[in-house]
Enzyme design. Structure first.
Site, PDB file in Angstrom:
ATOM      1  N   HIS A 226      23.315  11.745  13.564  1.00  0.00           N
ATOM      2  CA  HIS A 226      23.743  12.099  12.205  1.00  0.00           C
ATOM      3  C   HIS A 226      25.033  12.904  12.177  1.00  0.00           C
ATOM      4  CE1 HIS A 226      19.852  10.749  10.813  1.00  0.00           C
ATOM      5  NE2 HIS A 226      19.218  11.644  11.537  1.00  0.00           N
TER       6      HIS A 226
ATOM      7  N   HIS B  57      17.123   7.378   7.852  1.00  0.00           N
ATOM      8  CA  HIS B  57      16.612   6.694   9.044  1.00  0.00           C
ATOM      9  C   HIS B  57      16.132   5.297   8.698  1.00  0.00           C
ATOM     10  CE1 HIS B  57      15.759  11.076   9.464  1.00  0.00           C
ATOM     11  NE2 HIS B  57      16.421  10.883  10.580  1.00  0.00           N
TER      12      HIS B  57
END
Lengths: 334, 334
Positions: free
Chosen positions: A57, A220
């Site tokens: 991320h 996700h």
């Protein structure tokens, strides 16, 4: 899998190592496996702030360690929570005697591991508070807000709690309170166009048809609100903004900070195309706008898509948002 | 085409408009069609610096308008050169009476249009100098260096010439000289993994097989040096670095600035994985390294791939590289 990597098992470790080698004046690595990122020069005396979460991320999470932001961060594998021992090491590193705020996203694994870590360290005499980001309105209904996932809105909480914690005489309770207040005022909605590939899995996290998008999908690849044809940018901007305004407690006369965040592959050009319409929509609702954050703040590697975050400001939140910061990933020029 | 847009014909205009609306304290739009970006607050008295080129490369080119960087920029459609009239307007806007440096990449259309613009403005009494970026070693042999394309190395020239032009009493000739010196010391090599889509064309700019990469490909998809299987990151880093060291005039004992630039979709994680090996290779050659630029500086929308740029430093170049700057896209924290 079209990714630049060596052994997929080493993806997270090599990325972290490279980040620390690139910015040795900002970041230091510790923990048994190097998964704890701390400030290169630890703070002297302040309430500590620790975050953590999976890899994949960047610049979230570890990139936000720095003056005016986090003190330490525990990092897991791609899209996997940090280990309990690393959470403990991060908390210990962040503690200068004034206790530590644990500020992270509302995911089961992260919650469990930080809870175990804080329980053990409380027994050692380190005071902790926990504040969870639950800003993703695509992940649960408003009356079950505590079930929502944490996404890009967490970065606003880092910035605001981080600035508060640098103030002389700030207490842990005050830092936790302002982080909670920021997050209570923060809502995010995302849209996904194309998936990313988790290196160790080697295949895309989800499948969408050629002209399909998923509205509300998590970072996700968690299920969102609905799938449908890819909308024109202005229509998409309207739908994202209206979703947030219907959910959030934001009304005419309010002032907001706005983050338009690329999930990775979506270019700046397209964020700016969205921004025209988001801004027009906000002003049309008589909501005023502070200088926006537009770029890549919380990504999912090469995923295509974007998220829109609104933070309802008050004077203190705005002042903390504009406080100085030392990070390559938060520009005061913006 | 999985892109967030309205009418493809408006992609460039809406992106520019959104950028200027996002940062009104930094950028102003002018020119007949809004394709000239100037500083929101023009400089009082300094040699001007103008750049220009196609859309689709943000933050290149227009994002680098700002104190310590460019004064104005003329922008074309996606991957298309700016119009002559816009080049003229940008040069006029940048001229405070001390003349204007035209600093852009070595592409036929850009050269022709800037040449026409400068010829007409010289007749009006505005002095100009032109310096071209020819840093892409993948585009021609070293003995035909003047044929090489300009890529990410241009950003180093913006930074260095921009800092020089802010110095009191700097002259146009001095600014042109330092820009040329920076570029004479700059080499770049790129690698492409996945294409982007030009909105008005609606189809990918090139095709590569599932496990194929192109070494040396240009940022518009121009042919490179060779195609082959996607290499492991460390092998790829070695090959990129060795290509630059064999081409450039960089030797043991030298000091370099290094830019590792994502072409768009390639995430920070993978730039940092490359960085470990690039850095180790440089140190192994006894070449010292100033704090690197790692991120998205010159992109091709959602193209996947990366470029590596080396700039051989001397004391003046390094000092100018580290001078203050006001831009969301150049972080002094890095």
């Amino acid at each position: 899998m079209k990714k630049i990597l060596n052994n997929p098992e080493n993806y997270a470790d090599e990325a972290l190592e490279g980040m620390c080698l690139a910015f040795p004046h900002l970041y230091a690595q510790s923990g048994e496996a190097g998964r704890v990122i701390t400030r290169a020069t630890p703070a002297n005396s302040k309430p500590g702030i620790v975050s953590g979460g999976g890899s994949g991320h960047l610049p979230t999470f570890a990139g936000y360690v720095g003056t005016g932001l986090l003190d330490a961060c525990a990092v897991g594998n791609v899209f996997a929570g940090p280990a309990v021992m690393d959470c403990m090491d991060a908390i210990r590193a962040a503690n200068t005697g004034k206790g530590v705020l644990l500020l992270f996203g509302n995911y089961g694994g992260d919650k469990m591991n930080f809870a175990m870590a804080s329980e053990m360290l409380e027994a050692e005499g380190i005071a902790t508070r926990t504040v969870l980001a639950c800003d993703d309105v695509g992940s649960a209904r408003r009356d079950e807000r505590q079930k929502r996932r944490g996404v890009a809105g967490l970065i606003y909480a880092y910035k605001i709690a981080g600035a508060k914690a640098e103030q002389p005489d700030a207490t842990l309770d005050q830092v936790a309170e302002i982080a909670q207040r920021a997050l209570d005022n923060t809502v995010t909605i995302g849209v996904a166009l194309l998936p990313c590939t988790v290196p160790e899995a080697g295949k895309p996290t989800f499948t969408l048809a050629d002209n399909e998008m998923e509205f509300g999908m998590g970072i996700h690849g968690e299920p969102g609100i609905h799938r449908g044809p890819l909308l024109a940018a202005d229509t998409l901007a309207d739908e994202m903004l209206n979703t947030l305004l219907q959910d959030g407690d934001i009304r005419a006369g309010d002032r907001v900070a706005v983050m338009l965040n690329s999930l990775g592959a979506t270019p700046l050009e397209e964020l700016f195309i969205l921004w025209r319409q988001v801004r027009a929509g906000l002003l049309g609702h008589n909501i005023s706008v502070s200088p926006p954050q537009i770029g890549r703040y919380a990504t999912s590697m090469e995923m295509a898509g974007a998220s829109l975050t609104l933070l309802k400001l008050d004077d203190e939140l705005e002042s903390l948002l504009n406080a100085p910061v030392a990070s390559p990933w938060w520009s005061n020029a913006s």
